[in-house]
Each structure stands twice: as C-alpha cells, then as structure tokens.
Motif scaffolding. Sequence first.
Motif: not given
Length: 228
Positions: A168-169, A174-175, A199-201, A225-226
């Motif tokens: 997973a990353v 936004p998606e 909240e994140s993708v 962007e992580t």
Amino acid sequence: MNVAVVTVGDELLAGRTTNTNATWLCERLAERGVSVERVTTVPDRITDIARVVNEYRAEYDAVIVTGGLGPTHDDVTMEGVAAALGRSLEEHSGALAWLEDDGYSRADLTEGTADLPAGARALHNETGVAPGAALEGVYVLPGVPSEMRAMFESIEDEFSGAETYREAVVADEPESALLDRIAVVRERFAVAVGSYPGESVRLELESPDEEAVTDAAAWLRERVETPE
C-alpha cells in the motif's frame, strides 16, 4: 481458483447480525491465492438457496455456503443445496457416527440433524453439532462463526491459487488528482491498483509478481504527496 461465497440467513438481511463469516472467509481465501468473485446473502428460503448455488456452481470452481444448518424450522440450507444438486437428503452414517463418538445418542439428536445430500462427504463439526457437507464443488459450513472457522480450517488445503503480493501507498492528495499517476503505474508495471479514499487515499498494489509490486510502490512513493 475462483470461488463464490453464499451466506444464508434472514438475520443477515435484516441487519440484526453482522456478516463476519463472509469477511473472514474472503481474507482466508485471499491469503491462499484464491479469487473470491461473488459474495451473496440469501434468505432462509429453499428456492433462493437452490437457485443461487446452482447458478454459481456452474460459474466458479467452488461455492462455499454458510449458515442455516441444524434441526430448527428455518435451517433449510441442506435442503436447498440438495435441490440445487438434484439430490435427496439422506441420513449420513459417518456424520451420525461422529456425533455418537462425541457423546450424542440418537435419542439426543433432533430428527434430521445428520441428513446430508445423497453422496455428500460429511464435514465433522469439531465445536458444535450440525455437520457440514462437500459435494460437486459445493461446501456447506455452519453459520456459527467459531464452528464455521474450525470446519473451514479442516478443508482449507482444498483451496489454493497463485500467491499474491500486496503493498500500500498512502497519498495525501485528492483521489481525482492521482488519476494520471495511477494510469501510468498500471501501464508501466504488471500490477492491479485499488484506490480507497478517506482522510488520505490508500493505493493498494497487487500482483503475483513480487518484484513488480515492490517497484511500482517505490515509483509511486516518489511521485505522490505522503502524509507527514
């Protein structure tokens, strides 16, 4: 190997019981490299069980049915599976012998407890009473989670497939903004990509090729962007 999971129970459809059996089975099958392609819930109704099992056994390598085993009026799964396979229900001497070995006499058992589709292989219930059955790629397991899990573990070697690798990353974007990079990673690497926003993708990469998954994940991490 591809599989369909059928869970039986009015209480599941009414939302009174959470369908943990389906989730657990899907996880265990995925770990064995098996592709679960259908999860269907049907009511305690013989015609519905028979129709769905008959349809799925023609399409998939195996069908796992859980729930509706036992001697009460709404335990009709064995009858539905027997109808799907064109079999009668018969008392299974092996299942009855197991129950007697577990300390149950015939007088203790409600009539029909050991009835299985004719020709079925009985699956012993190590933690309960109602036996399961296997016949023509259809596996019938109890609905009580502890009983279902124990019975599945006794037959899980019959379910296998290619080992699948996953990584997973997590992207803090936004998606919709990630679509271009998802398209590129799918084109450049032999991986399937799942995108799960919250909240994140979370981008999940999957492939039978471990190196492809590792390389694709590394490529993505350099380009998204992580979260800090």
